[in-house]
Scaffold this motif. Structure first.
Motif, PDB file in Angstrom:
ATOM      1  N   ALA A  47       0.812  -1.216   0.000  1.00  0.00           N
ATOM      2  CA  ALA A  47       0.000   0.000   0.000  1.00  0.00           C
ATOM      3  C   ALA A  47       0.845   1.266   0.000  1.00  0.00           C
ATOM      4  O   ALA A  47       0.429   2.297  -0.543  1.00  0.00           O
ATOM      5  CB  ALA A  47      -0.934  -0.010   1.218  1.00  0.00           C
ATOM      6  N   LEU A  48       2.051   1.201   0.584  1.00  0.00           N
ATOM      7  CA  LEU A  48       2.855   2.404   0.774  1.00  0.00           C
ATOM      8  C   LEU A  48       3.963   2.588  -0.257  1.00  0.00           C
ATOM      9  O   LEU A  48       4.497   3.696  -0.389  1.00  0.00           O
ATOM     10  CB  LEU A  48       3.480   2.396   2.171  1.00  0.00           C
ATOM     11  N   ARG A  49       4.339   1.542  -0.968  1.00  0.00           N
ATOM     12  CA  ARG A  49       5.551   1.609  -1.790  1.00  0.00           C
ATOM     13  C   ARG A  49       5.467   2.696  -2.865  1.00  0.00           C
ATOM     14  O   ARG A  49       6.438   3.425  -3.076  1.00  0.00           O
ATOM     15  CB  ARG A  49       5.872   0.249  -2.416  1.00  0.00           C
ATOM     16  N   ARG A  50       4.352   2.810  -3.550  1.00  0.00           N
ATOM     17  CA  ARG A  50       4.247   3.823  -4.601  1.00  0.00           C
ATOM     18  C   ARG A  50       4.178   5.243  -4.037  1.00  0.00           C
ATOM     19  O   ARG A  50       4.892   6.129  -4.530  1.00  0.00           O
ATOM     20  CB  ARG A  50       3.040   3.526  -5.488  1.00  0.00           C
ATOM     21  N   PRO A  51       3.344   5.510  -3.028  1.00  0.00           N
ATOM     22  CA  PRO A  51       3.368   6.865  -2.459  1.00  0.00           C
ATOM     23  C   PRO A  51       4.720   7.245  -1.879  1.00  0.00           C
ATOM     24  O   PRO A  51       5.169   8.390  -2.029  1.00  0.00           O
ATOM     25  CB  PRO A  51       2.281   6.809  -1.376  1.00  0.00           C
ATOM     26  N   VAL A  52       5.389   6.300  -1.227  1.00  0.00           N
ATOM     27  CA  VAL A  52       6.704   6.587  -0.656  1.00  0.00           C
ATOM     28  C   VAL A  52       7.719   6.828  -1.754  1.00  0.00           C
ATOM     29  O   VAL A  52       8.566   7.732  -1.655  1.00  0.00           O
ATOM     30  CB  VAL A  52       7.143   5.431   0.273  1.00  0.00           C
ATOM     31  N   ARG A  53       7.661   6.056  -2.838  1.00  0.00           N
ATOM     32  CA  ARG A  53       8.607   6.267  -3.940  1.00  0.00           C
ATOM     33  C   ARG A  53       8.392   7.623  -4.593  1.00  0.00           C
ATOM     34  O   ARG A  53       9.351   8.302  -4.954  1.00  0.00           O
ATOM     35  CB  ARG A  53       8.460   5.150  -4.976  1.00  0.00           C
ATOM     36  N   ALA A  54       7.133   8.033  -4.725  1.00  0.00           N
ATOM     37  CA  ALA A  54       6.855   9.332  -5.321  1.00  0.00           C
ATOM     38  C   ALA A  54       7.304  10.480  -4.435  1.00  0.00           C
ATOM     39  O   ALA A  54       7.769  11.509  -4.922  1.00  0.00           O
ATOM     40  CB  ALA A  54       5.356   9.456  -5.618  1.00  0.00           C
ATOM     41  N   ALA A  55       7.196  10.290  -3.108  1.00  0.00           N
ATOM     42  CA  ALA A  55       7.525  11.376  -2.190  1.00  0.00           C
ATOM     43  C   ALA A  55       8.990  11.376  -1.771  1.00  0.00           C
ATOM     44  O   ALA A  55       9.607  12.439  -1.659  1.00  0.00           O
ATOM     45  CB  ALA A  55       6.632  11.299  -0.956  1.00  0.00           C
ATOM     46  N   LEU A  56       9.565  10.199  -1.548  1.00  0.00           N
ATOM     47  CA  LEU A  56      10.906  10.122  -0.961  1.00  0.00           C
ATOM     48  C   LEU A  56      11.929   9.425  -1.850  1.00  0.00           C
ATOM     49  O   LEU A  56      13.118   9.445  -1.525  1.00  0.00           O
ATOM     50  CB  LEU A  56      10.835   9.390   0.393  1.00  0.00           C
ATOM     51  N   GLY A  57      11.488   8.785  -2.922  1.00  0.00           N
ATOM     52  CA  GLY A  57      12.436   8.141  -3.809  1.00  0.00           C
ATOM     53  C   GLY A  57      12.406   6.627  -3.706  1.00  0.00           C
ATOM     54  O   GLY A  57      11.802   6.042  -2.803  1.00  0.00           O
ATOM     55  N   ALA A  58      13.091   5.974  -4.657  1.00  0.00           N
ATOM     56  CA  ALA A  58      13.089   4.514  -4.745  1.00  0.00           C
ATOM     57  C   ALA A  58      13.811   3.855  -3.571  1.00  0.00           C
ATOM     58  O   ALA A  58      13.454   2.749  -3.163  1.00  0.00           O
ATOM     59  CB  ALA A  58      13.720   4.071  -6.059  1.00  0.00           C
ATOM     60  N   THR A  59      14.830   4.517  -3.033  1.00  0.00           N
ATOM     61  CA  THR A  59      15.564   3.934  -1.909  1.00  0.00           C
ATOM     62  C   THR A  59      14.670   3.771  -0.691  1.00  0.00           C
ATOM     63  O   THR A  59      14.697   2.732  -0.010  1.00  0.00           O
ATOM     64  CB  THR A  59      16.780   4.807  -1.561  1.00  0.00           C
ATOM     65  N   ALA A  60      13.855   4.773  -0.406  1.00  0.00           N
ATOM     66  CA  ALA A  60      12.937   4.690   0.728  1.00  0.00           C
ATOM     67  C   ALA A  60      11.883   3.617   0.497  1.00  0.00           C
ATOM     68  O   ALA A  60      11.502   2.887   1.426  1.00  0.00           O
ATOM     69  CB  ALA A  60      12.278   6.048   0.964  1.00  0.00           C
ATOM     70  N   ALA A  61      11.394   3.503  -0.750  1.00  0.00           N
ATOM     71  CA  ALA A  61      10.397   2.482  -1.055  1.00  0.00           C
ATOM     72  C   ALA A  61      10.979   1.082  -0.892  1.00  0.00           C
ATOM     73  O   ALA A  61      10.317   0.178  -0.361  1.00  0.00           O
ATOM     74  CB  ALA A  61       9.865   2.677  -2.472  1.00  0.00           C
TER      75      ALA A  61
END
Length: 226
Positions: free
Chosen positions: A25-39
């Motif tokens: 649920a969080l991987r795409r929003p986190v990648r958009a906001a913080l980048g692929a490393t955070a996701a």
């Protein structure tokens, strides 16, 4: 222990599934906001959840019940044991789980062996990398867990320009330096242990995608003008 194993697997499955749903649920929003490393870092929630449910727990102290209440359960168990024990369901569940785990391990080993055979003969290059003499599909890639090595396709020099070659090699070296092969081995182990959980199989492809996007992000950061 046999009787406890289904309960242990059930608790671990619930914990892993909850962690997987959270990450998915969080991987795409986190990648958009913080980048692929955070996701990609979100996937650490899964082993953390499994570790949490495997920690030893305290033993509950027995309640001080009246004597009659302490005797009644024993009487009920004695009378109830007479007609039962027709099926040892913990043993059957254990056998089914072991069969599925073994079949999954054999399938993964066969897939890995088939991939290695398709590589054909490998030549060691002067830069320490390996290049297939004939194979081009599925390459470049990193192979091996204990001693990982980067394998290049036969048409590596023709397929990529010199700048692209450097960036592709950076990508593969990030996999090696960061220990992604070990992470993939842990994922394969979880796939064997929880072979019956379709959510895990669904999530594994997303895990590998986030892993590659994280490597790409690092390469792009080092080559902002490329």
């Amino acid at each position: 222990m046999d009787a406890d194993l289904p309960m242990i697997l059930a608790e671990a499955t619930v914990a892993a599934s909850a962690a997987l749903l959270l990450v998915l649920a969080l991987r795409r929003p986190v990648r958009a906001a913080l980048g692929a490393t955070a996701a990609y870092a979100l996937w650490l929630c899964v082993p953390a959840a499994l570790l949490a449910v495997s920690l030893p727990r305290g033993v509950d102290a027995p309640l001080a019940l009246p004597v009659a209440w302490q005797i009644m359960p024993a009487v009920l168990v004695t009378t109830a044991n007479a007609p039962q024990q027709a099926l040892d369901w913990p043993a059957w569940l254990l056998a089914a789980w072991l069969a599925g785990a073994l079949a999954s391990a054999v399938l993964l080993a066969w897939q890995q062996q088939r991939f290695r055979r398709r590589l054909g003969r490998l030549q060691r290059r002067g830069d320490g990398l390996y290049q297939s003499v004939t194979a081009i599909a599925g390459l470049p890639a990193v192979s091996g867990v204990i001693r990982p090595r980067i394998v290049l396709p036969a048409d590596f020099e023709q397929r990529y320009s010199s700048q692209e070659q450097a960036q592709v090699l950076q990508h593969e070296r990030v996999h090696v330096r960061r220990g992604d092969l070990l992470a993939n081995a842990v994922a394969a182990l979880l796939r064997c242990v929880f072979w019956f959980n379709p959510l895990l199989h669904f999530a594994l492809h997303r895990f590998r995608l986030d892993q590659d996007l994280d490597c790409d992000e690092g390469v792009v950061a080092r080559n902002p003008r490329a």
